[in-house]
Motif scaffolding. Structure first.
Motif, PDB file in Angstrom:
ATOM      1  N   GLY A  83       0.824  -1.475  -0.201  1.00 19.83           N
ATOM      2  CA  GLY A  83       0.195   0.066  -0.002  1.00 19.83           C
ATOM      3  C   GLY A  83       0.924   1.246   0.059  1.00 19.83           C
ATOM      4  O   GLY A  83       0.554   2.398  -0.698  1.00 19.83           O
ATOM      5  N   THR A  84       2.011   1.253   0.684  1.00 22.75           N
ATOM      6  CA  THR A  84       2.906   2.260   0.773  1.00 22.75           C
ATOM      7  C   THR A  84       3.427   2.505  -0.552  1.00 22.75           C
ATOM      8  O   THR A  84       3.706   3.613  -1.109  1.00 22.75           O
ATOM      9  CB  THR A  84       4.120   1.959   1.675  1.00 22.75           C
TER      10      THR A  84
ATOM     11  N   VAL B 236      -7.569  10.085   3.939  1.00 23.15           N
ATOM     12  CA  VAL B 236      -7.107   8.775   4.310  1.00 23.15           C
ATOM     13  C   VAL B 236      -8.632   8.155   4.935  1.00 23.15           C
ATOM     14  O   VAL B 236      -8.787   8.533   6.003  1.00 23.15           O
ATOM     15  CB  VAL B 236      -5.922   8.623   5.245  1.00 23.15           C
TER      16      VAL B 236
ATOM     17  N   ASP C  70      -6.716   7.685  -0.145  1.00 25.12           N
ATOM     18  CA  ASP C  70      -5.961   6.566   0.469  1.00 25.12           C
ATOM     19  C   ASP C  70      -7.097   5.395   1.068  1.00 25.12           C
ATOM     20  O   ASP C  70      -7.517   5.781   2.233  1.00 25.12           O
ATOM     21  CB  ASP C  70      -4.861   6.730   1.586  1.00 25.12           C
TER      22      ASP C  70
ATOM     23  N   CYS D 299      -6.777   2.173   1.906  1.00 28.92           N
ATOM     24  CA  CYS D 299      -6.211   1.047   2.280  1.00 28.92           C
ATOM     25  C   CYS D 299      -6.859   0.272   3.473  1.00 28.92           C
ATOM     26  O   CYS D 299      -6.967  -0.794   3.387  1.00 28.92           O
ATOM     27  CB  CYS D 299      -4.823   1.390   3.040  1.00 28.92           C
ATOM     28  N   GLN D 300      -7.501   1.238   4.239  1.00 27.65           N
ATOM     29  CA  GLN D 300      -8.539   0.639   5.288  1.00 27.65           C
ATOM     30  C   GLN D 300      -9.916   0.679   4.831  1.00 27.65           C
ATOM     31  O   GLN D 300     -10.655   0.146   5.800  1.00 27.65           O
ATOM     32  CB  GLN D 300      -8.191   1.471   6.605  1.00 27.65           C
TER      33      GLN D 300
ATOM     34  N   SER E 185      -4.167  -1.296  -0.041  1.00 28.95           N
ATOM     35  CA  SER E 185      -3.199  -2.081   0.679  1.00 28.95           C
ATOM     36  C   SER E 185      -3.624  -3.344   0.617  1.00 28.95           C
ATOM     37  O   SER E 185      -4.822  -3.445   0.942  1.00 28.95           O
ATOM     38  CB  SER E 185      -2.678  -1.530   1.768  1.00 28.95           C
TER      39      SER E 185
ATOM     40  N   ASP F 205      -1.802  -5.726   2.415  1.00 26.41           N
ATOM     41  CA  ASP F 205      -0.755  -6.381   3.506  1.00 26.41           C
ATOM     42  C   ASP F 205      -1.528  -7.534   4.318  1.00 26.41           C
ATOM     43  O   ASP F 205      -2.644  -7.618   4.182  1.00 26.41           O
ATOM     44  CB  ASP F 205      -0.166  -5.205   4.101  1.00 26.41           C
TER      45      ASP F 205
ATOM     46  N   LYS G 140      -5.129  -6.403   6.139  1.00 24.77           N
ATOM     47  CA  LYS G 140      -6.098  -5.647   5.511  1.00 24.77           C
ATOM     48  C   LYS G 140      -7.325  -6.222   5.197  1.00 24.77           C
ATOM     49  O   LYS G 140      -7.381  -7.723   5.486  1.00 24.77           O
ATOM     50  CB  LYS G 140      -5.702  -4.932   4.273  1.00 24.77           C
TER      51      LYS G 140
HETATM   52  C1  LIG Z   1      -1.984  -0.609   5.961  1.00 24.99           C
HETATM   53  C2  LIG Z   1      -1.958   1.170   5.223  1.00 24.99           C
HETATM   54  C3  LIG Z   1      -0.997   1.772   4.430  1.00 24.99           C
HETATM   55  C4  LIG Z   1       0.136   1.053   3.883  1.00 24.99           C
HETATM   56  O1  LIG Z   1      -0.007  -0.163   3.259  1.00 24.99           O
HETATM   57  P1  LIG Z   1       1.180  -1.204   3.469  1.00 24.99           P
HETATM   58  O2  LIG Z   1       0.639  -2.278   2.315  1.00 24.99           O
HETATM   59  O3  LIG Z   1       1.269  -2.009   4.569  1.00 24.99           O
HETATM   60  O4  LIG Z   1       2.424  -0.650   2.956  1.00 24.99           O
HETATM   61  C5  LIG Z   1      -1.280   3.019   4.038  1.00 24.99           C
HETATM   62  N1  LIG Z   1      -2.318   3.781   4.498  1.00 24.99           N
HETATM   63  C6  LIG Z   1      -3.158   3.285   5.521  1.00 24.99           C
HETATM   64  C7  LIG Z   1      -4.324   3.994   5.796  1.00 24.99           C
HETATM   65  C8  LIG Z   1      -3.005   1.792   5.903  1.00 24.99           C
HETATM   66  O5  LIG Z   1      -3.927   1.334   6.810  1.00 24.99           O
END
Ligand SMILES: *Cc1c(COP(=O)(O)O)cnc(C)c1O
Length: 397
Positions: free
Chosen positions: A61-62, A131, A157, A159-160, A181, A183, A186
């Motif tokens: 995600g980064t 985010v 963002d 990711c969550q 993301s 990871d 998630k």
């Molecule tokens: C997990 C996360 C990321 C980064 O994801 P990775 O895959 O762990 O690098 C970025 N932003 C948010 C809000 C996240 O929760």
């Protein structure tokens, strides 16, 4: 939230396809890969599920945030607006392209406060990066209005918050670019992985090339491919993509489970008038990966968090004290503690966060507890948890 709880037959079968061919790379080796194109298939599945034209898988995600910023042409000295409450990946990605992270307050959505964003915009601002923390979203309409007016990129963002929606659109697909993301913790996982989604063809092409050393991916001979601009390596492996391919097919099943559990827990807490809830912007539906509550004061919130832990209600977070999610503990950012020299633009332009006033964020985040929703809980476990949560919180009021 964690898709890893349901790692099973489907995931194993997809990974086995890759192991059988032995081709662990997403590009090339056409003749020997048994027609396995897991990364490509996952990109297709993502575009379909998210209703966008393009998806680019990457290694995290980064990496997705980094590639998204680079793809939009953001670089040295450009300012990117981000929230005080997020994960450190937000400023890591901004700094990694030489840009300047400009922190602004969050409001009762626990995401960017549009008023604070409007106040932070200046001639150097290039992007706004909301985010969608803990499964729910920023007021994207208000942010888009600011971005349109000032010619800024809106980068979500998500990711969550994968699977949540805003005005009927999947989160991540509303802005110019969206990031996920995959990871290990998630909602859906690849083990490690991430993705950029967009409807902008230029940004997509940039992301495709940039994440693979600048390769233009024209022709069948990697060595002969051209490099129209500098890139880097943020590729995902076929093994990781294979896991994600199985998981994306289960996203809606995961969200439905989360919603059911969330509703039981929230219904139990609704009986406590002192407990209030984060605001979900009008037109939004969260992905129910967390149940996030406010208590009336910071002191009561600390007490409630402690009582929940003592009652055995695990996976409840008090982000205000967390080293990774809230600006108060980001001394390495504030002091720009870096292994090597930091670019001059960052040193000169970054606001002095040791002197910044984020009391508005403090007022919300200091009163916030987020409880993770797990997929594997039985109905009985959810019921017991709801009772325990309500009892623990009542005991400190
Ligand atoms: C997990 C996360 C990321 C980064 O994801 P990775 O895959 O762990 O690098 C970025 N932003 C948010 C809000 C996240 O929760």
């Amino acid at each position: 939230m964690p898709g890893f709880e349901f790692f099973g037959e489907k995931e194993r079968a997809e990974v086995q396809d890759v192991l059988d061919s032995g081709v662990l790379m997403r590009y090339g080796f056409d003749g020997v890969r048994n027609n396995n194109w897991k990364a490509l298939e996952l990109e297709e599945a993502l575009t379909k599920r998210m209703g966008v034209n393009h998806a680019q898988l990457v290694s995290s995600g980064t990496a997705a945030l980094t590639v998204a910023l680079a793809s939009a042409g953001i670089g040295a000295g450009d300012e990117v607006i981000m929230p005080t409450f997020t994960f450190v990946a937000s400023f890591e990605a901004i700094l990694s392209v030489g840009a300047v992270p400009v922190l602004v307050d969050v409001d009762d959505t626990l995401t960017l406060d549009p008023v604070a964003v409007a106040n932070a915009v200046n001639a150097k601002t290039k992007a706004v990066m909301p985010v969608h923390m803990c499964g729910s979203m920023a007021n994207l309409r208000a942010l888009k209005t600011i971005c349109d007016k000032n010619n800024l990129i809106l980068l979500e963002d998500a990711c969550q918050a994968i699977g949540g929606t805003y005005e009927g659109k999947p989160l991540g697909s509303y802005g110019d670019l969206g990031c996920f993301s995959f990871d290990y913790v998630k909602t859906i996982t690849c083990g490690e992985g991430g993705a950029v989604i967009t409807n902008n063809e230029t940004f997509y092409k940039n992301a495709d090339h940039y994440s693979d050393h600048g390769h233009d991916h024209i022709g069948k001979d990697r060595g002969a491919e051209d490099h129209p601009f500098l890139g880097y390596n943020y590729r995902i492996s076929e093994l990781h993509a294979a896991v994600g391919l199985a998981q994306i097919g289960r996203l809606d099943e995961f969200i439905a489970i989360q919603k059911k559990t969330y509703t039981v827990l929230r219904t139990a807490l609704e009986a406590i008038p002192e407990v209030t809830y984060r605001t979900v912007p009008e037109g939004g539906e969260e992905n129910y990966s967390f149940l996030t509550i406010f208590l009336p004061t910071e002191e009561l919130t600390r007490k409630a968090h402690k009582a929940l832990g003592e009652a055995g209600v695990d996976a409840c977070f008090y982000w205000y004290d967390n080293n990774w999610h809230y600006y108060r503990k980001w001394s390495h950012l504030t002091n720009l503690t870096s292994l090597g020299k930091v670019p001059n633009e960052v040193k000169e332009q970054m606001p002095d966060y040791s002197k910044a006033d984020f009391s508005k964020s403090d007022q919300w985040v200091g009163r916030t507890i987020s409880c993770l929703i797990k997929l594997g809980w039985t109905d009985e476990e959810v019921k017991n948890r709801a009772v325990k949560m309500a009892e623990a919180i009542k005991s400190i009021l």
